[in-house]
Design a protein around this motif. Structure first.
Motif, mmCIF file in Angstrom:
data_model
loop_
_atom_site.group_PDB
_atom_site.id
_atom_site.type_symbol
_atom_site.label_atom_id
_atom_site.label_comp_id
_atom_site.label_asym_id
_atom_site.label_seq_id
_atom_site.Cartn_x
_atom_site.Cartn_y
_atom_site.Cartn_z
ATOM 1 N N ASP A 96 -12.324 -3.876 9.305
ATOM 2 C CA ASP A 96 -11.438 -4.986 10.264
ATOM 3 C C ASP A 96 -10.108 -5.008 9.796
ATOM 4 O O ASP A 96 -9.193 -5.030 10.311
ATOM 5 N N ASN A 97 -9.801 -5.527 8.348
ATOM 6 C CA ASN A 97 -8.617 -5.514 7.833
ATOM 7 C C ASN A 97 -7.840 -4.380 7.823
ATOM 8 O O ASN A 97 -6.582 -4.512 7.955
ATOM 9 N N ALA A 98 -8.474 -3.044 7.625
ATOM 10 C CA ALA A 98 -7.803 -1.974 7.518
ATOM 11 C C ALA A 98 -6.892 -1.791 8.979
ATOM 12 O O ALA A 98 -5.816 -1.295 8.952
ATOM 13 N N CYS A 99 -7.594 -1.971 10.137
ATOM 14 C CA CYS A 99 -7.302 -1.959 11.373
ATOM 15 C C CYS A 99 -6.239 -2.973 11.771
ATOM 16 O O CYS A 99 -5.092 -2.530 11.979
ATOM 17 N N ALA A 100 -6.133 -3.959 11.186
ATOM 18 C CA ALA A 100 -5.300 -4.919 11.108
ATOM 19 C C ALA A 100 -3.947 -4.767 10.429
ATOM 20 O O ALA A 100 -2.957 -4.874 10.911
ATOM 21 N N MET A 101 -4.125 -4.035 9.393
ATOM 22 C CA MET A 101 -3.196 -3.671 8.422
ATOM 23 C C MET A 101 -2.419 -2.532 9.136
ATOM 24 O O MET A 101 -1.109 -2.566 9.261
ATOM 25 N N ILE A 145 -9.848 -10.003 -0.470
ATOM 26 C CA ILE A 145 -8.533 -9.336 0.042
ATOM 27 C C ILE A 145 -8.733 -7.927 -0.132
ATOM 28 O O ILE A 145 -8.959 -7.724 -1.346
ATOM 29 N N TYR A 146 -8.804 -7.221 0.763
ATOM 30 C CA TYR A 146 -8.890 -5.464 0.406
ATOM 31 C C TYR A 146 -7.502 -5.112 0.274
ATOM 32 O O TYR A 146 -7.250 -3.947 -0.266
ATOM 33 N N GLY A 147 -6.536 -5.610 1.025
ATOM 34 C CA GLY A 147 -5.162 -5.055 0.864
ATOM 35 C C GLY A 147 -4.145 -6.160 1.405
ATOM 36 O O GLY A 147 -4.323 -7.190 1.841
ATOM 37 N N VAL A 148 -2.934 -5.767 0.753
ATOM 38 C CA VAL A 148 -1.887 -6.902 1.224
ATOM 39 C C VAL A 148 -0.635 -5.815 1.764
ATOM 40 O O VAL A 148 -0.393 -4.873 1.391
#
Length: 173
Positions: A96-101, A145-148
């Motif tokens: 999910d966070n990768a798609c958002a990033m 947090i997987y990425g910033v």
């Protein structure tokens, strides 16, 4: 060319930013783009923490550098960071966070804002000093947090050359 395809084909990772601030309206649109990313089963278990306070960004960089033994670490000097976090128990949080990033990066490109994925946080979220800062800025304790997304305007002194894109493509008809 279609504007979405143009953003996809011209986006590059920027590794040196100017000190110019990003307008609040642009940051709001970048978060809106993130919120419209796909999420597993539509659960949207994420949070997006937007940091423009340079003192906090410098503190975060210092903590990352200390925890990972990388003296002088600076995330390339961003004007802002967007920190997507997701529930530790979410089976799709990382995806999910990768798609958002990616949505953040493509929207940033459409505004002329540079971006780069910072991945150092994913294994140090719960180290005491890091967790204390995350608590201070409102990242929930049950989130990871997987990425910033480090964001800013590209420093014109550093040329950004297009990279050849490789990989195997197979069409089955």
């Amino acid at each position: 060319m279609n504007e979405v395809m143009n953003a996809i084909l011209t986006r590059r990772s920027i590794r040196k930013f100017t000190a110019d601030p990003i307008p609040a309206e642009v940051l709001e649109d970048l978060v809106k783009a993130a919120l419209h990313a796909p999420s597993g089963m539509g659960k949207q278990t994420w949070q997006f923490t937007v940091v423009t306070n340079q003192e906090i960004i410098h503190r975060l960089c210092g903590l990352i550098g200390t925890e990972l033994g990388r003296e002088g670490y600076d995330m390339y000097g961003p004007a802002a960071v967007i920190i997507p976090s997701n529930e530790k128990e979410s089976p799709w949080g990382k995806e999910d966070n990768a798609c958002a990033m990616e949505n953040i990066f493509l929207a940033a490109r459409s505004y002329g804002v540079g971006s780069v994925w910072i991945n150092q946080m994913q294994n140090i979220n719960d180290r005491p000093a890091v967790r204390a800062l995350l608590d201070e800025i409102g990242v929930p304790a049950d989130h990871v947090i997987y990425g910033v997304a480090a964001l800013g305007y590209a420093d014109p002194s550093v040329p950004v050359e297009p990279k050849e894109r490789t990989g195997k493509v197979v069409y089955v008809k």
